[in-house]
Motif scaffolding. Structure first.
Motif, PDB file in Angstrom:
ATOM      1  N   LEU A 170       0.810  -1.210   0.000  1.00  0.00           N
ATOM      2  CA  LEU A 170       0.000   0.000   0.000  1.00  0.00           C
ATOM      3  C   LEU A 170       0.845   1.263   0.000  1.00  0.00           C
ATOM      4  CD1 LEU A 170      -2.509  -1.114   2.793  1.00  0.00           C
ATOM      5  CD2 LEU A 170      -2.751  -1.388   0.314  1.00  0.00           C
ATOM      6  N   CYS A 171       2.133   1.129   0.358  1.00  0.00           N
ATOM      7  CA  CYS A 171       3.050   2.271   0.432  1.00  0.00           C
ATOM      8  C   CYS A 171       4.467   1.746   0.266  1.00  0.00           C
ATOM      9  CB  CYS A 171       2.885   2.988   1.778  1.00  0.00           C
ATOM     10  SG  CYS A 171       4.020   4.365   2.022  1.00  0.00           S
ATOM     11  N   PRO A 172       4.953   1.607  -0.970  1.00  0.00           N
ATOM     12  CA  PRO A 172       6.273   1.012  -1.202  1.00  0.00           C
ATOM     13  C   PRO A 172       7.415   1.716  -0.473  1.00  0.00           C
ATOM     14  CG  PRO A 172       5.041   1.187  -3.259  1.00  0.00           C
ATOM     15  CD  PRO A 172       4.250   1.927  -2.234  1.00  0.00           C
ATOM     16  N   GLU A 173       7.266   3.015  -0.191  1.00  0.00           N
ATOM     17  CA  GLU A 173       8.363   3.779   0.430  1.00  0.00           C
ATOM     18  C   GLU A 173       8.698   3.314   1.840  1.00  0.00           C
ATOM     19  OE1 GLU A 173       5.683   7.052  -1.268  1.00  0.00           O
ATOM     20  OE2 GLU A 173       5.623   4.861  -1.195  1.00  0.00           O
ATOM     21  N   ILE A 174       7.755   2.630   2.498  1.00  0.00           N
ATOM     22  CA  ILE A 174       8.027   2.265   3.890  1.00  0.00           C
ATOM     23  C   ILE A 174       9.145   1.226   4.007  1.00  0.00           C
ATOM     24  CG2 ILE A 174       5.707   2.877   4.672  1.00  0.00           C
ATOM     25  CD1 ILE A 174       6.681  -0.758   4.628  1.00  0.00           C
TER      26      ILE A 174
END
Length: 382
Positions: A170-174
């Motif tokens: 849902l949020c690749p940056e994490i």
């Protein structure tokens, strides 16, 4: 009747309806109606978090912003240092630090997380203390800071070895975040504040989300087969295995950070000889304990046998003495270890790992060994 009256006065979190729909067993906790467990039960919820990922509702905790009236984050950090023994000035943007509010006697008013979000500090405090903490901040820092409680936000924690893979969809940056990193992240189209830490000892994330979008995000996370909702029961057994303090039990206004074995949280800059030594409530007593030691210390305890030793059990030096030397502050069964674990306070002379003490349990003396914590190695992503 009194119980029913108490229950009617309980507050609810933005995820309350979801808990009820998911079969959560609800109990009063810190003034809120909270799930203690779900259908799988505490044991399975605990082990699922250790092996996969668990989603916890921690929206009852307090979230606040601290902004310097000058507009300088450095001024907000220095202001907060008047109330905590930690080096807040050194917390870099996008990072957070564990801290404690102390009183004039060196006791702990509350423990909290402090994040640097670039323009301001973001604080997360315990549910039972949040009203007092806000009043404490206003009483001491209103001259230089704006204190803003974030009552319109929910807070959830996603913990366990699968937490990164679940949230990264849902949020690749994490995936680039490391332990104690924090900052704004967009998760499934929702603007959130995310930190990477964990009260379970497992790698994981805390997600601050607008209250009106919390249930939808929680449902999205729970739709992943690796994720189960987890109640307060497993949250407590997980943090106990991790050797982490519960405020009001293992630390409180009568315990100092040194007595609580939290020396690691006080940086050299705030200790004797440091660049900004002292200047916080109780500094004289706390810094003296750094130099000379404290008379007692929080320790891990491993009961010999299968019987759990609960909070409040008195501790004795031997099987026959009548005077307690300490007390258990947290205790229960450790599902990951398949054995009981506990924490408590002992005189420093008996606080070394391997020392033998005795707890009184149903009129008998049960032997316990002092043990290093965490009982289960943590898996934080460093």
């Amino acid at each position: 009747m009194l119980a029913r009256e108490t229950e009617t006065a309980l507050k609810t979190t933005p995820l309350h309806a979801l808990h009820s729909a998911s079969g959560g067993k609800m109990v009063p906790f810190a003034g809120y109606d909270m799930p203690v467990q779900f259908a799988p039960g505490v044991l399975r919820e605990h082990l699922h978090t250790r092996n996969s990922a668990g989603l916890f509702d921690v929206s009852h905790m307090g979230q606040l912003e601290l902004r310097a009236k000058s507009g300088r984050i450095e001024d907000a950090a220095l202001a907060l240092e008047r109330l905590v023994p930690q080096d807040i000035l050194a917390v870099a943007p996008g990072r957070q630090r564990y801290a404690q509010f102390t009183n004039e006697a060196g006791g702990i008013l509350d423990d909290l997380m402090v994040a640097n979000l670039g323009s301001h500090l973001f604080l997360v405090v315990n549910a039972a203390c949040k009203a007092e903490d806000e009043a404490h901040l206003r009483s001491h820092l209103s001259d230089s800071c704006i204190i803003e409680p974030l009552a319109d936000r929910a807070l959830m924690a996603l913990q366990g070895p699968s937490a990164e893979s679940v949230l990264a969809r849902l949020c690749p940056e994490i995936s680039a975040m490391r332990f104690m990193d924090t900052g704004p992240r967009r998760i499934d189209g929702v603007d959130c504040f995310v930190s990477r830490s964990g009260y379970t000892g497992e790698d994981g994330f805390e997600i601050s989300v607008p209250a009106e979008q919390a249930e939808a995000l929680a449902k999205t996370l729970l739709a992943n087969g690796d994720v189960l909702p987890i109640g307060l029961g497993a949250r407590d057994s997980l943090r106990l295995e991790a050797g982490l303090c519960l405020y009001g039990h293992d630390i409180d206004t009568t315990t100092t950070p040194v007595e609580g074995a939290l020396e690691w949280s006080v940086q050299k800059s705030r200790r004797q000889g440091g660049a900004r030594a002292g200047g916080f409530p109780g500094a004289d007593r706390i810094l003296a304990q750094f130099e000379k030691g404290a008379s007692r210390r929080r320790v891990g305890l491993r009961p010999e046998g299968r019987a759990p030793v609960r909070e409040g059990a008195p501790l004795f030096a031997d099987e026959v003495s009548s005077e307690p030397i300490g007390q258990v502050t947290s205790g229960g069964f450790g599902p990951s270890l398949n054995a009981p674990v506990a924490m408590g306070y002992l005189p420093v002379s008996l606080a070394a790992a391997g020392s033998l003490v005795f707890a009184e349990l149903r009129g008998a003396r049960l032997p316990l060994r002092v043990a290093a914590t965490p009982f289960v190695p943590n898996t934080y992503k460093r």
